[in-house]
Design a protein around this motif. Structure first.
Motif, PDB file in Angstrom:
ATOM      1  N   LEU B 130       1.040  -1.095  -0.032  1.00 19.15           N
ATOM      2  CA  LEU B 130      -0.100  -0.098   0.035  1.00 19.15           C
ATOM      3  C   LEU B 130       0.829   1.092  -0.046  1.00 19.15           C
ATOM      4  CD1 LEU B 130      -3.052  -0.446   2.397  1.00 19.15           C
ATOM      5  CD2 LEU B 130      -3.094  -0.348  -0.028  1.00 19.15           C
ATOM      6  N   GLY B 131       2.058   1.102   0.780  1.00 20.64           N
ATOM      7  CA  GLY B 131       2.961   2.324   0.795  1.00 20.64           C
ATOM      8  C   GLY B 131       3.966   2.430  -0.637  1.00 20.64           C
ATOM      9  N   TYR B 132       3.851   1.251  -1.401  1.00 22.91           N
ATOM     10  CA  TYR B 132       4.532   1.252  -2.764  1.00 22.91           C
ATOM     11  C   TYR B 132       3.617   2.078  -3.656  1.00 22.91           C
ATOM     12  CZ  TYR B 132       5.549  -0.285  -7.353  1.00 22.91           C
ATOM     13  OH  TYR B 132       6.039  -0.406  -8.625  1.00 22.91           O
ATOM     14  N   ALA B 134       0.887   4.056  -2.709  1.00 17.95           N
ATOM     15  CA  ALA B 134       1.032   5.614  -2.341  1.00 17.95           C
ATOM     16  C   ALA B 134       2.155   6.422  -2.713  1.00 17.95           C
ATOM     17  CB  ALA B 134       1.040   5.634  -0.641  1.00 17.95           C
ATOM     18  N   LEU B 135       3.411   5.954  -2.793  1.00 20.74           N
ATOM     19  CA  LEU B 135       4.522   6.568  -3.198  1.00 20.74           C
ATOM     20  C   LEU B 135       4.510   6.732  -4.510  1.00 20.74           C
ATOM     21  CD1 LEU B 135       7.619   7.313  -2.699  1.00 20.74           C
ATOM     22  CD2 LEU B 135       8.258   5.339  -3.337  1.00 20.74           C
ATOM     23  N   VAL B 138       2.805  10.292  -5.565  1.00 19.67           N
ATOM     24  CA  VAL B 138       3.520  11.636  -5.285  1.00 19.67           C
ATOM     25  C   VAL B 138       3.808  11.979  -6.763  1.00 19.67           C
ATOM     26  CG1 VAL B 138       5.693  12.397  -4.507  1.00 19.67           C
ATOM     27  CG2 VAL B 138       4.662  10.408  -3.152  1.00 19.67           C
ATOM     28  N   PRO B 139       3.514  13.531  -6.731  1.00 15.96           N
ATOM     29  CA  PRO B 139       3.562  14.071  -8.045  1.00 15.96           C
ATOM     30  C   PRO B 139       5.177  14.156  -8.508  1.00 15.96           C
ATOM     31  CG  PRO B 139       2.476  15.266  -6.674  1.00 15.96           C
ATOM     32  CD  PRO B 139       3.004  14.209  -5.871  1.00 15.96           C
ATOM     33  N   ASP B 141       7.937  13.564 -12.418  1.00 12.52           N
ATOM     34  CA  ASP B 141       8.011  13.178 -13.724  1.00 12.52           C
ATOM     35  C   ASP B 141       8.100  11.692 -14.003  1.00 12.52           C
ATOM     36  OD1 ASP B 141      10.741  12.350 -14.543  1.00 12.52           O
ATOM     37  OD2 ASP B 141      11.332  14.402 -13.580  1.00 12.52           O
ATOM     38  N   HIS B 143      10.035   9.351 -15.337  1.00 14.53           N
ATOM     39  CA  HIS B 143      11.212   8.743 -14.964  1.00 14.53           C
ATOM     40  C   HIS B 143      11.593   8.881 -13.340  1.00 14.53           C
ATOM     41  CE1 HIS B 143      15.295   7.540 -15.080  1.00 14.53           C
ATOM     42  NE2 HIS B 143      15.740   8.581 -14.470  1.00 14.53           N
ATOM     43  N   GLN B 144      11.358   9.980 -12.872  1.00 18.84           N
ATOM     44  CA  GLN B 144      11.853  10.156 -11.463  1.00 18.84           C
ATOM     45  C   GLN B 144      10.598   9.127 -10.537  1.00 18.84           C
ATOM     46  OE1 GLN B 144      10.490  14.063  -9.591  1.00 18.84           O
ATOM     47  NE2 GLN B 144      12.506  13.878  -8.477  1.00 18.84           N
ATOM     48  N   VAL B 147      12.083   5.427 -11.163  1.00 15.92           N
ATOM     49  CA  VAL B 147      13.118   5.006 -10.409  1.00 15.92           C
ATOM     50  C   VAL B 147      12.790   4.942  -8.900  1.00 15.92           C
ATOM     51  CG1 VAL B 147      15.413   6.035  -9.549  1.00 15.92           C
ATOM     52  CG2 VAL B 147      14.856   6.292 -11.773  1.00 15.92           C
ATOM     53  N   ARG B 148      12.230   6.006  -8.480  1.00 23.47           N
ATOM     54  CA  ARG B 148      11.571   5.779  -6.970  1.00 23.47           C
ATOM     55  C   ARG B 148      10.764   4.569  -6.636  1.00 23.47           C
ATOM     56  NH1 ARG B 148      10.690  11.791  -4.209  1.00 23.47           N
ATOM     57  NH2 ARG B 148      12.839  12.639  -4.922  1.00 23.47           N
ATOM     58  N   ILE B 151      12.717   1.225  -6.697  1.00 24.00           N
ATOM     59  CA  ILE B 151      13.709   1.075  -5.900  1.00 24.00           C
ATOM     60  C   ILE B 151      12.772   0.624  -4.543  1.00 24.00           C
ATOM     61  CG2 ILE B 151      14.868   2.020  -4.107  1.00 24.00           C
ATOM     62  CD1 ILE B 151      16.338   3.784  -6.487  1.00 24.00           C
ATOM     63  N   ALA B 152      11.518   1.341  -4.114  1.00 29.29           N
ATOM     64  CA  ALA B 152      10.750   0.824  -3.025  1.00 29.29           C
ATOM     65  C   ALA B 152      10.267  -0.483  -3.478  1.00 29.29           C
ATOM     66  CB  ALA B 152       9.379   1.879  -3.005  1.00 29.29           C
TER      67      ALA B 152
END
Lengths: 221, 262
Positions: B130-132, B134-135, B138-139, B141, B143-144, B147-148, B151-152
């Motif tokens: 659920l955290g993944y 939610a992440l 997050v606004p 772009d 690619h960003q 990547v985030r 990793i998560a």
């Protein structure tokens, strides 16, 4: 990388020493948590003595969320982190520096918090070696996972809500293992051979490695 | 647009899934006998373990998608969208695992919830992903965000064995493996074993169908985002007082990095 890490850690600790956020805000918050736990549970000495290790580590976990959030916010505010990258500071060094700085703050906080636990809950403390070793590795694990996730969640307007949601399930083994290790230490049933300590070491090593590997991607991403 | 082959295979899997679900319902509710010990309650075995298996499979796919995106040689936004689609389906199936487990636990153990190792791990797994998700909201772009969240997703997957080991040591009450036990001798009636196997195939097929749909929606969402961005850039270019100079014809989009008039 190590030189960069030391520089970043020294810089962050200097900022912390001057702003005194841990001393003025996070430490009092941790004490409030200790007090309200007693409200939520039975205040009879037997109950509090029994659950003291768990409550201690829960208070540390809550405090660590604020500490890692602050450590990363220093770089994300005004895009200071971009400046560090432009200067050629190694991203792995930034990560390790942040971990060291938060570790020092949390470890000091734990010493004060332990005093609070002894005074408020009155547990019988023993097995100092296991206590110290498990606190050392548990704090490294908390810091490494915390700094990584705090950087992942940075940039979100709902960061203060998102970070605990991301971090708490991930560090739940640390809470569990550190609590159990301290229970064993208090009961003096085992020493450095405690399996919970091994789990804490595995967690700390895995998250230090993952953080060092991925931190540059998170920063550059 | 989606290719014809993809559309047809999605439809075919949808129809097969529907037939398999019908077969599982008939076999599970009517053909198979009640259990000697658990009675009618045993029928949940045709749903609960397959649903749990699909949840693990979904997170496995999320991890593979995340690795393929993070590895620069295979980097493609499609891998990230596949990882996200699979995580979303995985969260649904983890929720179903917890619900069906609770329904089973109440009559079997007398409680809706117990702090057993597998239950606790599954609950934490549910919150981790659920955290993944939610992440991902997050606004940022594309690619960003990719990547985030890759990793998560990967860290969450690596965390699962550690979480599992810690709660296994903490306490264990859940019954041992019935089919894949260490001696590999299934302690289950033949008809029931067949239905259980069918359950696994059915829910895997349903997962594949849901994943294909969710992935297609993710691709379309991404295209809408890209189109909106292009439109905004075009509108900005058309503004007479913009730094790019006077208005241009609609078909002359130009290159944002190399404005012809400054």
């Amino acid at each position: 990388m190590w030189r960069d890490a030391l520089l970043i850690a020294a810089k962050d600790l200097r900022i912390e020493f001057r702003s005194k956020v841990t001393l003025n805000l996070i430490l009092p918050f941790a004490f409030v948590v200790l007090i309200i736990f007693a409200f939520a549970l039975d205040t009879s000495p037997g109950t509090l003595q029994k659950v003291a290790p768990g409550l201690f580590w829960l208070a540390v976990l809550f405090s660590s969320i604020f500490s890692v959030d602050r450590a990363v916010a220093i770089e994300t505010d005004d895009n200071a982190g971009d400046g560090l990258l432009v200067y050629g500071v190694d991203p792995g060094g930034i990560f390790l520096g942040k971990v060291v700085s938060v570790f020092v703050q949390l470890f000091l906080l734990e010493i004060f918090l332990l005093l609070g636990v002894v005074i408020l809950y009155g547990p019988k403390i023993g097995g100092w070696l296991l206590m110290l070793a498990s606190a050392f590795f548990a704090t490294i694990g908390l810091c490494a996972a915390g700094v990584t996730y705090s950087q992942l969640a940075s940039g979100s307007r709902a960061k203060q809500t998102l970070l605990p949601l991301l971090l708490v399930p991930v560090v739940s083994p640390v809470l569990l293992a550190a609590t159990k290790a301290w229970q064993d230490a208090f009961a003096v049933t085992s020493s450095l051979g405690d399996p919970w300590l091994r789990l804490l070491i595995v967690f700390a090593v895995v998250y230090l490695a993952l953080g060092a590997i991925f931190y540059s991607s998170i920063l550059e991403g | 647009m989606e290719s014809r082959g993809y559309r047809w295979s999605r439809r075919a899997i949808g129809i097969v899934s529907l037939l398999l679900v019908a077969a599982t319902v008939i076999l599970g509710l009517w053909i198979t006998p009640p259990d000697v010990v658990q009675g009618q309650l045993v029928r949940l075995i045709y749903v609960h373990p397959p649903v749990a298996w699909v949840a693990y499979l979904a997170y496995g796919v999320t991890s593979i998608g995340s690795i393929l995106y993070l590895w620069k040689r295979t980097r493609n936004l499609k891998w990230d969208l596949l990882a996200a689609a699979s995580a979303e389906v995985g969260v649904v199936f983890t929720g179903l695992t917890l619900i069906t487990g609770s329904i089973w636990g109440r009559p079997a153990w007398g409680v809706w919830w117990t702090w057993d190792a597998r239950l606790t791990t599954t609950a934490l797994l549910f919150v981790l992903y659920l955290g993944y998700l939610a992440l991902r909201r997050v606004p940022a772009d594309s690619h960003q965000r990719a990547v985030r969240s890759s990793i998560a997703g990967l860290i969450a997957f690596i965390d699962v064995p550690i979480v599992h080991q810690s709660v296994v040591w903490w306490r264990t009450l859940h019954q041992g493996a019935t089919v894949l036990n260490p001696s590999l001798s299934p302690k289950i009636h033949g008809e029931m074993a067949m239905t259980l196997l069918l359950g696994f195939i059915t829910f895997t097929s349903v997962y594949a169908w849901m994943l294909m749909h969710r992935y297609q929606i993710a691709i379309l969402e991404q295209k809408v985002l890209d189109a909106e961005l292009d439109q905004l850039i075009e509108e900005r270019r058309r503004e007479p007082d913009s730094q790019y100079g006077e208005a241009r014809p609609a078909n002359d989009v130009g290159n944002i990095d190399q404005p012809s008039k400054v």
